[in-house]
Design an enzyme around this catalytic site. Structure first.
Site, PDB file in Angstrom:
ATOM      1  N   SER A  88     101.411  -0.802   8.001  1.00 48.01           N
ATOM      2  CA  SER A  88     101.469   0.186   6.944  1.00 48.01           C
ATOM      3  C   SER A  88     100.571  -0.128   5.751  1.00 48.01           C
ATOM      4  CB  SER A  88     102.910   0.338   6.457  1.00 48.01           C
ATOM      5  OG  SER A  88     103.355  -0.852   5.834  1.00 48.01           O
ATOM      6  N   LYS A 135      99.675  -2.730  -3.289  1.00 54.47           N
ATOM      7  CA  LYS A 135     100.259  -1.739  -2.367  1.00 54.47           C
ATOM      8  C   LYS A 135     101.248  -0.863  -3.138  1.00 54.47           C
ATOM      9  CE  LYS A 135     102.560  -1.356   2.160  1.00 54.47           C
ATOM     10  NZ  LYS A 135     103.114  -2.083   3.318  1.00 54.47           N
ATOM     11  N   SER A 185     102.986  -5.166   9.212  1.00 50.49           N
ATOM     12  CA  SER A 185     102.256  -4.284   8.287  1.00 50.49           C
ATOM     13  C   SER A 185     101.189  -4.959   7.433  1.00 50.49           C
ATOM     14  CB  SER A 185     103.232  -3.550   7.372  1.00 50.49           C
ATOM     15  OG  SER A 185     103.848  -2.499   8.063  1.00 50.49           O
TER      16      SER A 185
END
Lengths: 484, 93
Positions: free
Chosen positions: A149, A74, A173
């Site tokens: 997210s 990420k 997320s």
């Protein structure tokens, strides 16, 4: 040889049997990334370094658990000499001089970081629509959001590009995108994984975790991601067990809590019936269901939307255009440098949260909002403490429904905030929780959430693994092929 | 939540809202604050605030220098710097 949709364990066997080399795996991963570029799952690729590492690894005699396995990271984790944007314009040119502890841990275990995945700006969003680099597409359907997210990580795993990716979870997320993309995601206990080198959003809630196709692969990843880190004072010093051991333990007699106050009437009908089927399945495996009461749970989302913006407004004050990142051109003075840099660098959702944070922390409002939200946070934690005296895990749907179309939540931010209704409580209480695929609604996957007691990741992994050994929801792919 | 309050918190946040998004952000903030006002429905008297899920004292370590001087590495990444400093617009006239 195709590596698409392979798990870490499968790639490990292929590598050990010399059916494929790690260089071939990495090259094939980049082919998959290119073929799936419409997903917009990656912000920055790490091709040259990844291929170089795969060659180095082939010549090395040391064999560790993630040796030669491609992993997507990420874009919230700092990666040395590899651009790290956090999905924001303000960091669109930022090249960190160091790597996050969790990245170092994974790379020391032999994994090959193939690239940085797209995400909501500063992890603030539940659909990946707030990214400066554009939305991510969910491989399960045209114009469907992957959730957020950690949307790029979820999309990349769901499309079978990588067997696993890292994510972070402040209010859901990891679990919400895992649910919407039909993969398995785990948010560990707060403090299990070092936050050093993770770009902070809300420091008392943020926690990194693995996203993969199976609970078994999440356990393999978690083994490497956890460490005792002197660079993070909230890093736990408790023993780190081998999470892959006893995955096959029986769940006979396991007590699963169902939360009385979770309002199922607000859910898609199909989600409710799929949840009931999963309960029956667990009963057939020998588990027992017990109703538990979490009286203050309905206040989780409002408490979160005070605590998280407050911490965000403080954490994001460091982005001022002075030491790193973007800087506005030709400011007339220092004050204007700060204001112009931040106003041009942050998107609307990030601005909204900074403003809410400044408001709830400002003189005259601190007690009414910030302090009160923290008091409610304790009530929620106390509710969980009592519930875990009666049950081993708590189970709920992960999300209210399946993936939705981009733009369909309208312009009301609260509608988006309610996406995380079921996931936020575990962050407020610091508890481990995961999402596993448990059904399909209109050909789109949804997930089942398992919340564990403090430090009890091993148990929720066992519970998830027992489900995946006896069901095949996690084996479905967006192309309609069921893996065997 | 009126425009004056929003202008004040925008200043505290070192953010400037433009005419285009000012109205929308003001109404968004008002709705969000109304939403979190639900917190007033619960009695929290004598409840100690929970600031972190780990109610532990931060760990300490021995007082030894562990950081290396990496000035060049950091200055190199700054938008504007000279060999010793981060550069910003003139502060003292």
């Amino acid at each position: 040889m195709s590596i698409q949709y392979k798990t870490i364990s499968e790639l490990r066997s292929m590598l050990d049997a010399k059916k494929i080399s790690s260089k071939e795996i990495v090259e094939e991963t980049f082919n998959l990334i290119e073929r799936n570029s419409d997903l917009n799952a990656f912000i920055t690729l790490n091709k040259d370094a990844a291929i170089a590492k795969s060659i180095e690894i082939e010549n090395s005699s040391v064999k560790s658990s993630l040796h030669g396995i491609p992993i997507a990271q990420k874009d919230l984790f700092c990666t040395k000499d590899l651009r790290t944007t956090c999905g924001s314009n303000i960091l669109s040119n930022f090249i960190p001089p160091y790597s996050a502890t969790v990245i170092e841990n994974l790379e020391n275990a032999g994994c090959i970081s193939v690239g940085k995945t797209n995400m909501d700006e500063f992890a603030m969003g539940s659909s990946n629509e707030t990214s400066f680099f554009g939305g991510v597409v969910n491989p399960w359907g045209d114009k469907l959001v992957p959730g957020g997210s950690s949307g790029g990580s979820a999309s990349a795993v769901a499309a079978g590009i990588v067997p696993a990716a890292t994510g972070t979870d402040t209010g859901g997320s990891i679990r919400q995108p895992a649910s919407l993309c039909g993969i398995t995601g785990l948010k560990p206990t707060y403090g299990r994984i070092s936050r050093w080198g993770m770009i902070a959003f809300a420091s008392s809630l943020d926690q990194a975790g693995p996203m993969a196709r199976t609970a078994e692969d999440c356990a393999i990843m978690l083994n490497e991601m956890c460490s005792h880190d002197t660079k993070d004072t909230t890093s736990l010093s408790e023993d780190i067990p081998d999470f892959t051991k006893e995955l096959n333990a029986s769940i006979k007699g396991l007590k699963i809590g169902i939360v009385k106050e979770f309002d199922m009437s607000k859910l898609d009908d199909n989600v409710v019936s799929i949840f009931e089927e999963s309960k029956k399945h667990y009963e057939s495996l020998g588990a027992e269901f017990v109703e538990v009461s979490l009286p203050n749970i309905s206040l989780s989302v409002p408490a979160y939307y005070v605590v998280a913006p407050a911490e965000c407004s403080s954490n994001l004050s460091r982005f001022d255009g002075v030491k790193f990142g973007q800087r506005s051109e030709n400011p007339i003075n220092l004050e204007e440098l700060y204001i112009k840099t931040r106003s041009e660098g942050f998107g609307d959702e990030v601005k909204r949260r900074i403003l809410i944070g400044s408001y709830v922390l400002s003189a005259g409002f601190y007690d009414a909002y910030y302090k009160k939200a923290q008091q409610v946070r304790r009530l929620i934690k106390n509710d969980f403490d009592s519930a875990f005296k009666e049950v081993d895990v708590i189970m709920s749907p992960t999300t209210r429904g399946a993936a939705f179309k981009a733009g369909s939540k309208g312009s009301d931010p609260i509608q988006m905030y309610l996406e995380d209704l079921f996931t936020i409580p575990a962050n407020l209480a610091g508890l481990p929780a995961m999402s596993i695929p448990n059904g399909m609604v209109d050909n789109k996957p949804i997930g089942l959430q398992l919340i564990g007691n403090f430090l009890d990741e091993k148990r929720i992994l066992q519970v998830a693994h027992s489900f995946q050994k006896s069901t095949d929801w996690h084996l479905k792919t967006p192309e309609g092929n069921k893996l065997s | 939540m009126d425009k004056k309050t929003v202008a004040n918190i925008a200043h505290l946040s070192r953010l400037k809202l433009n005419n285009e998004n000012e109205d929308r952000i003001t109404s968004d903030l008002e709705n969000i604050i109304k939403f979190v006002d639900q917190l007033n429905d619960v009695n929290v008297e004598d409840i100690a605030p929970l600031t972190s899920p780990l109610e532990k004292t931060a760990k300490t370590r021995s007082d030894e220098v562990t950081a290396r001087n990496r000035k060049d590495v950091f200055l190199d990444r700054a938008p504007k710097s000279n060999e010793d400093y981060f550069l910003v617009p003139r502060v003292v006239e």
